[in-house]
Design an enzyme around this catalytic site. Structure first.
Site, PDB file in Angstrom:
ATOM      1  N   TYR A 141     -15.205 -25.410  -4.271  1.00 60.37           N
ATOM      2  CA  TYR A 141     -16.118 -25.441  -5.414  1.00 60.37           C
ATOM      3  C   TYR A 141     -16.549 -26.866  -5.761  1.00 60.37           C
ATOM      4  O   TYR A 141     -17.635 -27.067  -6.287  1.00 60.37           O
ATOM      5  CB  TYR A 141     -15.433 -24.847  -6.655  1.00 60.37           C
ATOM      6  CG  TYR A 141     -15.434 -23.346  -6.722  1.00 60.37           C
ATOM      7  CD1 TYR A 141     -14.691 -22.587  -5.822  1.00 60.37           C
ATOM      8  CD2 TYR A 141     -16.153 -22.689  -7.707  1.00 60.37           C
ATOM      9  CE1 TYR A 141     -14.675 -21.207  -5.908  1.00 60.37           C
ATOM     10  CE2 TYR A 141     -16.139 -21.307  -7.797  1.00 60.37           C
ATOM     11  CZ  TYR A 141     -15.399 -20.570  -6.890  1.00 60.37           C
ATOM     12  OH  TYR A 141     -15.383 -19.208  -6.981  1.00 60.37           O
ATOM     13  N   LYS A 186      -4.087 -19.764   3.613  1.00 59.75           N
ATOM     14  CA  LYS A 186      -4.555 -19.414   4.961  1.00 59.75           C
ATOM     15  C   LYS A 186      -4.026 -20.504   5.882  1.00 59.75           C
ATOM     16  O   LYS A 186      -4.767 -21.225   6.559  1.00 59.75           O
ATOM     17  CB  LYS A 186      -6.095 -19.319   4.953  1.00 59.75           C
ATOM     18  CG  LYS A 186      -6.721 -18.837   6.249  1.00 59.75           C
ATOM     19  CD  LYS A 186      -6.578 -17.338   6.486  1.00 59.75           C
ATOM     20  CE  LYS A 186      -7.140 -16.985   7.861  1.00 59.75           C
ATOM     21  NZ  LYS A 186      -6.860 -15.580   8.242  1.00 59.75           N
ATOM     22  N   ASP A 218      -5.708 -12.982   3.861  1.00 52.94           N
ATOM     23  CA  ASP A 218      -6.306 -11.737   4.362  1.00 52.94           C
ATOM     24  C   ASP A 218      -5.342 -10.570   4.188  1.00 52.94           C
ATOM     25  O   ASP A 218      -5.710  -9.497   3.699  1.00 52.94           O
ATOM     26  CB  ASP A 218      -6.805 -11.878   5.812  1.00 52.94           C
ATOM     27  CG  ASP A 218      -5.799 -12.544   6.754  1.00 52.94           C
ATOM     28  OD1 ASP A 218      -4.745 -13.017   6.272  1.00 52.94           O
ATOM     29  OD2 ASP A 218      -6.069 -12.597   7.966  1.00 52.94           O
ATOM     30  N   ASP A 242     -10.634 -16.503  -6.926  1.00 54.03           N
ATOM     31  CA  ASP A 242     -11.860 -15.861  -7.425  1.00 54.03           C
ATOM     32  C   ASP A 242     -12.006 -14.477  -6.807  1.00 54.03           C
ATOM     33  O   ASP A 242     -12.233 -13.476  -7.504  1.00 54.03           O
ATOM     34  CB  ASP A 242     -13.068 -16.746  -7.072  1.00 54.03           C
ATOM     35  CG  ASP A 242     -14.371 -16.146  -7.559  1.00 54.03           C
ATOM     36  OD1 ASP A 242     -14.417 -15.674  -8.711  1.00 54.03           O
ATOM     37  OD2 ASP A 242     -15.353 -16.130  -6.775  1.00 54.03           O
ATOM     38  N   ASP A 246     -11.276 -10.372  -8.625  1.00 50.73           N
ATOM     39  CA  ASP A 246     -12.266  -9.292  -8.750  1.00 50.73           C
ATOM     40  C   ASP A 246     -11.732  -8.029  -8.075  1.00 50.73           C
ATOM     41  O   ASP A 246     -11.899  -6.911  -8.572  1.00 50.73           O
ATOM     42  CB  ASP A 246     -13.619  -9.678  -8.117  1.00 50.73           C
ATOM     43  CG  ASP A 246     -14.606 -10.267  -9.127  1.00 50.73           C
ATOM     44  OD1 ASP A 246     -14.153 -10.945 -10.065  1.00 50.73           O
ATOM     45  OD2 ASP A 246     -15.835 -10.056  -8.974  1.00 50.73           O
TER      46      ASP A 246
HETATM   47  C1  IPM Z   1     -15.574 -16.633 -12.203  1.00 51.09           C
HETATM   48  C2  IPM Z   1     -16.973 -16.779 -11.657  1.00 51.09           C
HETATM   49  C3  IPM Z   1     -17.277 -18.246 -11.413  1.00 51.09           C
HETATM   50  C4  IPM Z   1     -16.319 -18.713 -10.344  1.00 51.09           C
HETATM   51  C5  IPM Z   1     -18.712 -18.599 -11.022  1.00 51.09           C
HETATM   52  C6  IPM Z   1     -19.716 -18.032 -11.968  1.00 51.09           C
HETATM   53  C7  IPM Z   1     -18.889 -20.095 -10.934  1.00 51.09           C
HETATM   54  O1  IPM Z   1     -17.150 -16.003 -10.517  1.00 51.09           O
HETATM   55  O2  IPM Z   1     -15.275 -17.218 -13.247  1.00 51.09           O
HETATM   56  O3  IPM Z   1     -14.779 -15.910 -11.606  1.00 51.09           O
HETATM   57  O4  IPM Z   1     -16.543 -18.473  -9.148  1.00 51.09           O
HETATM   58  O5  IPM Z   1     -15.329 -19.343 -10.702  1.00 51.09           O
HETATM   59 MN    MN Z   2     -15.489 -14.672 -10.110  1.00 54.02          MN
END
Ligand code: IPM
Ligand code: MN
Ligand code: NAD
Length: 365
Positions: A141, A186, A218, A242, A246
């Site tokens: 990032y 990894k 993975d 990240d 999710d």
């Molecule tokens: C999160 C989001 C952010 C990230 C983006 C919007 C920069 O996906 O907070 O999870 O990847 O950190």
């Molecule tokens: Mn995110």
């Protein structure tokens, strides 16, 4: 207590869910006799529209002077042209870096009433209680980026010091939980991961009471689905964290449910739901405010040290998840404000019950 909170509602559903979380904080302040002041500032696409930059200096200065920062979400199709010179997400990354909030805590629990929404079988979801600790201010990032007509690079760089501070945070947090840390990397391919793993191994020696395991990212993506209840604290680098969180949100039933706390060395923190601006439902008043409301609870706990108040919010949210009303993403039809109101009235009930209990205790004594 007195506390000054900067709010950054941002874009899309950000303002809708942030307003609900602020209403909950105001109710908590009234019930428990605190004075919270709120200062709303711009970030993201709305900041680009108003000022040309995604994190105006005034917003950054306000955050740096606040006790805590509560953020909604940034981004959306209006600002997503891949050739744009400035993007909403840059504002969020700049804010995380400027506040030095390198440890992003993303707790995952699966409420039994929502287990049917998960793609997994119910029995796999019993006792799921994972705390992801995502490194937040390093890695791909923040590395150098290059771009020519036919080539692009994103440098992924970590220093030992960056790994060490977030990993120590993870081990410290494990001591308050089930004393287990899973470090995800990894290391079979990436040099940054080998540095990560050897740093984790060295630090683990200081925590003989915590059981450590390493997992490649993975296979971790698979194990999160096949045995989610096996994990306690999961620590990993920025990009892996990240993606895995999710995925984890799908186990809980919706991305709209998960909160986060981003912490650095001091008490000041940045609190945001893990979801984005949800452009597909923005402006309709149907976004799930639970991730934002639970982020407000984390704010009370981590930045203000108000554990009783944080638990009151979490208990109220549990009741609403148990009995409804539920927003659309978790199978109901309730609006954002209906869910907010249900949480507010559950807080009222909780505070009344606690007050009755303590006056009973006093009467008995
Ligand atoms: C999160 C989001 C952010 C990230 C983006 C919007 C920069 O996906 O907070 O999870 O990847 O950190
Ligand atoms: Mn995110
Ligand atoms: P998203 O998280 O915005 O949405 C993914 C899906 O989840 C959508 O179907 C959305 O409707 C649903 N969803 C998300 N939050 C919800 C909520 N509270 N209630 C009900 N449903 C919800 O991810 P995306 O669509 O990939 O990204 C949209 C924009 O958000 C992008 O610009 C991205 O960069 C940005 N983003 C910002 C943050 C942040 O500000 N922290 C986090 C993630 C994504």
């Amino acid at each position: 207590m007195k506390a000054h909170i900067v709010t950054l509602p941002g874009d899309g559903v950000g303002p809708e869910v942030t307003a609900a979380a602020v209403a909950v904080l105001e109710a908590v302040a009234a019930h428990y006799g605190h004075t919270f002041t709120f200062d709303e500032q711009l970030i993201g696409g709305c900041a680009i529209d108003a000022t040309g930059v995604p994190l105006p200096l005034a917003a950054l200065a306000a955050c740096q002077a606040a006790d805590a920062v509560l953020l909604g979400a940034v981004g959306g199709p209006k600002w997503s042209d891949p050739n744009a010179s400035v993007r909403p997400e840059q504002g969020l990354l700049a804010l995380r870096a400027a506040l030095g909030v390198y440890a992003n805590l993303r707790p995952l629990q699966v409420h039994p009433a929502l287990a049917n929404l998960s793609p997994l079988k119910n029995e796999k979801l019993k006792n799921v209680d994972v705390l992801f600790v995502r490194e937040l201010t390093g890695g791909a990032y923040f590395g150098a980026k290059t771009r020519t007509a036919d080539t692009a690079t994103d440098e992924c760089k970590y220093t030992v010091a960056e790994v060490e501070r977030v990993v120590r945070r993870a081990f410290d947090l494990a001591r308050g939980r089930r004393h287990r840390v899973t470090s995800v990397d990894k290391a079979n391919v990436l040099e940054t991961s080998r540095l990560w793993r050897s740093t984790v191994q060295r630090i683990a020696a200081d925590y003989p009471d915590v059981r450590l395991e390493h997992q490649l990212v993975d296979s971790m993506a698979m194990l999160l689905l096949t045995q989610p209840s096996s994990y306690d604290v999961v620590v990993t680098e920025n990009l892996f964290g990240d993606i895995l969180t999710d995925e984890a949100a799908a186990l809980a039933g919706s991305l709209g449910l998960l909160p986060s706390a981003s912490l650095g060395e001091g008490r000041r923190g940045l609190y945001e739901p893990i979801h984005g601006s949800a452009p597909d439902i923005a402006g309709q008043g149907v976004a799930n405010p639970v991730g934002a409301i639970l982020s407000a609870a984390l704010l009370l706990r981590h930045s203000l040290g108000l554990e009783t108040e944080a638990s009151a919010i979490e208990t109220a949210v549990e009741q609403v998840l148990q009995h409804g009303p539920h927003s659309r993403d978790i199978g109901g039809s309730a609006s954002t404000s209906a869910v907010r109101d249900a949480v507010l009235s559950a807080i009222d009930d909780h505070v009344d019950t606690a007050a009755a209990f303590f006056s009973g205790v006093r009467a008995c004594g």
